[in-house]
Structure formats: C-alpha cells, structure tokens
Design a protein around this motif. Sequence first.
Motif, PDB file in Angstrom:
ATOM      1  N   HIS A   1      -9.857  -5.554   5.223  1.00  0.00           N
ATOM      2  CA  HIS A   1      -9.846  -4.270   5.930  1.00  0.00           C
ATOM      3  C   HIS A   1     -10.259  -4.512   7.378  1.00  0.00           C
ATOM      4  O   HIS A   1     -11.316  -5.096   7.647  1.00  0.00           O
ATOM      5  CB  HIS A   1     -10.818  -3.300   5.258  1.00  0.00           C
ATOM      6  CG  HIS A   1     -10.964  -1.998   5.988  1.00  0.00           C
ATOM      7  ND1 HIS A   1      -9.949  -1.081   6.087  1.00  0.00           N
ATOM      8  CD2 HIS A   1     -12.030  -1.471   6.660  1.00  0.00           C
ATOM      9  CE1 HIS A   1     -10.364  -0.028   6.783  1.00  0.00           C
ATOM     10  NE2 HIS A   1     -11.622  -0.247   7.145  1.00  0.00           N
TER      11      HIS A   1
ATOM     12  N   ALA B   1     -21.092   3.566   8.062  1.00  0.00           N
ATOM     13  CA  ALA B   1     -20.085   4.586   7.761  1.00  0.00           C
ATOM     14  C   ALA B   1     -18.745   3.949   7.426  1.00  0.00           C
ATOM     15  O   ALA B   1     -18.059   4.365   6.481  1.00  0.00           O
ATOM     16  CB  ALA B   1     -19.941   5.540   8.953  1.00  0.00           C
ATOM     17  N   GLU B   2     -18.370   2.916   8.164  1.00  0.00           N
ATOM     18  CA  GLU B   2     -17.078   2.268   7.935  1.00  0.00           C
ATOM     19  C   GLU B   2     -17.057   1.540   6.587  1.00  0.00           C
ATOM     20  O   GLU B   2     -16.088   1.629   5.838  1.00  0.00           O
ATOM     21  CB  GLU B   2     -16.780   1.281   9.075  1.00  0.00           C
ATOM     22  CG  GLU B   2     -15.352   0.800   9.129  1.00  0.00           C
ATOM     23  CD  GLU B   2     -14.362   1.897   9.481  1.00  0.00           C
ATOM     24  OE1 GLU B   2     -13.158   1.746   9.151  1.00  0.00           O
ATOM     25  OE2 GLU B   2     -14.776   2.889  10.105  1.00  0.00           O
ATOM     26  N   GLU B   3     -18.132   0.839   6.279  1.00  0.00           N
ATOM     27  CA  GLU B   3     -18.175   0.122   5.004  1.00  0.00           C
ATOM     28  C   GLU B   3     -18.279   1.093   3.828  1.00  0.00           C
ATOM     29  O   GLU B   3     -17.747   0.835   2.742  1.00  0.00           O
ATOM     30  CB  GLU B   3     -19.344  -0.870   4.986  1.00  0.00           C
ATOM     31  CG  GLU B   3     -19.155  -2.011   5.979  1.00  0.00           C
ATOM     32  CD  GLU B   3     -20.094  -3.173   5.755  1.00  0.00           C
ATOM     33  OE1 GLU B   3     -19.832  -4.253   6.303  1.00  0.00           O
ATOM     34  OE2 GLU B   3     -21.086  -3.008   5.017  1.00  0.00           O
ATOM     35  N   GLY B   4     -18.954   2.211   4.044  1.00  0.00           N
ATOM     36  CA  GLY B   4     -19.035   3.227   2.997  1.00  0.00           C
ATOM     37  C   GLY B   4     -17.667   3.815   2.685  1.00  0.00           C
ATOM     38  O   GLY B   4     -17.310   4.011   1.515  1.00  0.00           O
ATOM     39  N   LYS B   5     -16.887   4.089   3.730  1.00  0.00           N
ATOM     40  CA  LYS B   5     -15.538   4.631   3.517  1.00  0.00           C
ATOM     41  C   LYS B   5     -14.645   3.612   2.812  1.00  0.00           C
ATOM     42  O   LYS B   5     -13.842   3.982   1.940  1.00  0.00           O
ATOM     43  CB  LYS B   5     -14.914   5.036   4.870  1.00  0.00           C
ATOM     44  CG  LYS B   5     -15.499   6.297   5.481  1.00  0.00           C
ATOM     45  CD  LYS B   5     -14.691   6.769   6.668  1.00  0.00           C
ATOM     46  CE  LYS B   5     -14.722   5.769   7.802  1.00  0.00           C
ATOM     47  NZ  LYS B   5     -14.010   6.274   9.009  1.00  0.00           N
ATOM     48  N   TYR B   6     -14.796   2.355   3.175  1.00  0.00           N
ATOM     49  CA  TYR B   6     -13.965   1.338   2.538  1.00  0.00           C
ATOM     50  C   TYR B   6     -14.341   1.161   1.066  1.00  0.00           C
ATOM     51  O   TYR B   6     -13.464   1.012   0.209  1.00  0.00           O
ATOM     52  CB  TYR B   6     -14.104   0.015   3.276  1.00  0.00           C
ATOM     53  CG  TYR B   6     -13.168  -1.048   2.759  1.00  0.00           C
ATOM     54  CD1 TYR B   6     -11.797  -0.823   2.696  1.00  0.00           C
ATOM     55  CD2 TYR B   6     -13.652  -2.278   2.316  1.00  0.00           C
ATOM     56  CE1 TYR B   6     -10.931  -1.786   2.221  1.00  0.00           C
ATOM     57  CE2 TYR B   6     -12.795  -3.246   1.835  1.00  0.00           C
ATOM     58  CZ  TYR B   6     -11.436  -3.000   1.797  1.00  0.00           C
ATOM     59  OH  TYR B   6     -10.584  -3.954   1.309  1.00  0.00           O
ATOM     60  N   GLN B   7     -15.632   1.194   0.772  1.00  0.00           N
ATOM     61  CA  GLN B   7     -16.074   1.101  -0.623  1.00  0.00           C
ATOM     62  C   GLN B   7     -15.526   2.269  -1.437  1.00  0.00           C
ATOM     63  O   GLN B   7     -15.072   2.098  -2.574  1.00  0.00           O
ATOM     64  CB  GLN B   7     -17.602   1.088  -0.681  1.00  0.00           C
ATOM     65  CG  GLN B   7     -18.177   1.021  -2.091  1.00  0.00           C
ATOM     66  CD  GLN B   7     -17.870  -0.292  -2.774  1.00  0.00           C
ATOM     67  OE1 GLN B   7     -18.272  -1.340  -2.297  1.00  0.00           O
ATOM     68  NE2 GLN B   7     -17.154  -0.235  -3.887  1.00  0.00           N
ATOM     69  N   THR B   8     -15.553   3.458  -0.859  1.00  0.00           N
ATOM     70  CA  THR B   8     -15.007   4.636  -1.544  1.00  0.00           C
ATOM     71  C   THR B   8     -13.508   4.491  -1.790  1.00  0.00           C
ATOM     72  O   THR B   8     -13.005   4.846  -2.861  1.00  0.00           O
ATOM     73  CB  THR B   8     -15.276   5.901  -0.709  1.00  0.00           C
ATOM     74  OG1 THR B   8     -16.695   6.061  -0.546  1.00  0.00           O
ATOM     75  CG2 THR B   8     -14.708   7.142  -1.390  1.00  0.00           C
ATOM     76  N   SER B   9     -12.785   3.946  -0.809  1.00  0.00           N
ATOM     77  CA  SER B   9     -11.344   3.758  -0.979  1.00  0.00           C
ATOM     78  C   SER B   9     -11.047   2.747  -2.084  1.00  0.00           C
ATOM     79  O   SER B   9     -10.072   2.907  -2.833  1.00  0.00           O
ATOM     80  CB  SER B   9     -10.705   3.305   0.334  1.00  0.00           C
ATOM     81  OG  SER B   9     -11.087   1.980   0.670  1.00  0.00           O
TER      82      SER B   9
ATOM     83  N   ASP C   1     -11.553   4.569  -5.358  1.00  0.00           N
ATOM     84  CA  ASP C   1     -10.415   5.459  -5.617  1.00  0.00           C
ATOM     85  C   ASP C   1      -9.197   4.667  -6.097  1.00  0.00           C
ATOM     86  O   ASP C   1      -8.450   5.117  -6.983  1.00  0.00           O
ATOM     87  CB  ASP C   1     -10.055   6.246  -4.354  1.00  0.00           C
ATOM     88  CG  ASP C   1     -11.135   7.249  -3.967  1.00  0.00           C
ATOM     89  OD1 ASP C   1     -11.961   7.587  -4.832  1.00  0.00           O
ATOM     90  OD2 ASP C   1     -11.145   7.690  -2.798  1.00  0.00           O
TER      91      ASP C   1
END
Length: 298
Positions: free
Chosen positions: A211, A239-247, A250
């Motif tokens: 990513h 914030a960026e790593e949190g969004k990537y972990q969530t993706s 999903d």
Amino acid sequence: MDSAERIEAASKFLLQSPPGEINDVLNDVRNIISDDDSLQAGVLPALREYNTTQFTTADVPGHQHQSIVSDAARIPSSNEEADAEASVDRYWDPRSRTSFRFDHLSLETSDPEHVEPDPESEPFRAALETASLAYLQAHYHDGVVSVFPTPDSSTRFIIQIVANKYNPNNFWSGRWRSHYTVDTSTKSLEGQILVNVHYYEQGNVQLSTTHTVSLTLPPAISSSGGPSSASKVLALIEAEEGKYQTSLNDAYAEMSEKTFKGLRRALPMTRSKLDWDRVLGYKLGAELTNSKNVFGAA
C-alpha cells in the motif's frame, strides 16, 4: 544445470522466503548445491538483500533493544568492493548512538562503536523517535521501529517499522513493514506499507500486498516544531495504517462471504439445506436409545 545456474536458482528461492522461514529454505537449497562453501559465497548477495529489504532486526550490542537492519541504517565504507564479498556490513542505531557489525549469515552483531549524531537534525529525529516508540507500544504487540536522518539534509527523515509473528506449530507466519520518508521542507510524507502472510497447513497460501502512502504535511509541522510536530506526523501515520488495516479486514470478510462461497455448492445434492438442529436431535435420540438398551440388559 551447472553450478552458477544452481546458485542463481537458490538465490531466487531465498529472496522469496516467507517471513521467518529463510533458514528452512536455506537448508532445502543446500541439497541443490551440495557444496556449502559455494552456497555460502554464492547466495551472500541474496541474503544481504533479503535482510535489508525485509527489515531484519538485530540486537544492539550493549543495549536492551533491537534496531532495524536496512539500507537506511547501513554505514558505507571506503572499500565497497571488498564489502560485497564479505558477509559482514556495518549498521547504526540512532536511538543508542551506536554502530555495529552485522553478519548476514549468522545474524549476529558485534564490535559496537559510538556514533555522534548530526547536531542540526538530531533534535527532531529524536522527537520523531519518541513519538514512534509510543505509537509502536500502543498498536504493535511485538514490533521494532528505527528513525534515521538522511545524508545532506536536516529536514528529511526515515521512519521504519517492522512487526513479525511466527507460529510454526499452527503453520502460519506474518510480517508487517512500514517505510516512511518525512520531509518538513517540502511538507511531504511518502511511504509504503508491506504485508506478507504465509499459511501452509495442508497447502501453501500466501498474501503479499503493498500500500502506497502519499500525504501532505500541515503547514504547522516543521523540524523546529519539536515533540508537537513529531506527534502530528505519527498521528497521520496512525490514521493511514488504521485505514489500511480496516480495508484488509473488509477484504477478508468479502472473500469469506462471496469468493470462497462461490467455490462450493450453495446446497447439498438433495437441493435442500441441512437442518443441523434436527441432526443433533437424531444424535441425542440415538444416544438415549443406546443408554436404554444398556440399562435394560442390566
């Protein structure tokens, strides 16, 4: 296949080693080469590349923490040609202001030396390191972070994070790597997140994903901003790593609900769903019947 071709094949196998399994791969390719001296000399460049790109961690001599072995940590020497033939390079740990020799074959460290940091870049580098260590403790179960200045620049810094999880008893291993370049003069945060997971129980399934991160720093962040600016940089990374972990979560959920279900029948051959409650009732009834027969026989 001649010896050179076997060495080249062995090197490719090593570079593709899953997290925590390079020693297993190395032992396997020994059967291909059948000459430990040739193998050691031939695959050394591959081992050096693997250790630096995979952010291998090393114990810092004389200190109770680990540092990341990477290109950002490598100290160039005056004899690069001789170093290319040796298994040992010199790296440094800005956190302890210590350089050390690292053996790419044994993964051992030695010969610590004090390194005085650049006085102009060190204050903000140290602030980034403190904020990075706090972030690591909050979000990584077992990880290592190193923060480096860059040559000829007092406003550009490199943050590297690695976290490994090996579970050979349950046939899986994984590695998370993050690499960020922070430049307060151009107000940019560039980097990559790399995730590798290997699951090999009765099969061989691997996840390898990258990513890319490209963000603009707020105007308030500067090298003279100290801990406040450093915390804001790590907040952006969080914030960026949190969004990537969530993706990733999903994507796993979608594969479970759609992709994997598409690989099997929705219904059994009877074209009707199995009533598991009724099956359990049948089993319980059979057990009661068996118990009745036993008591009756008594």
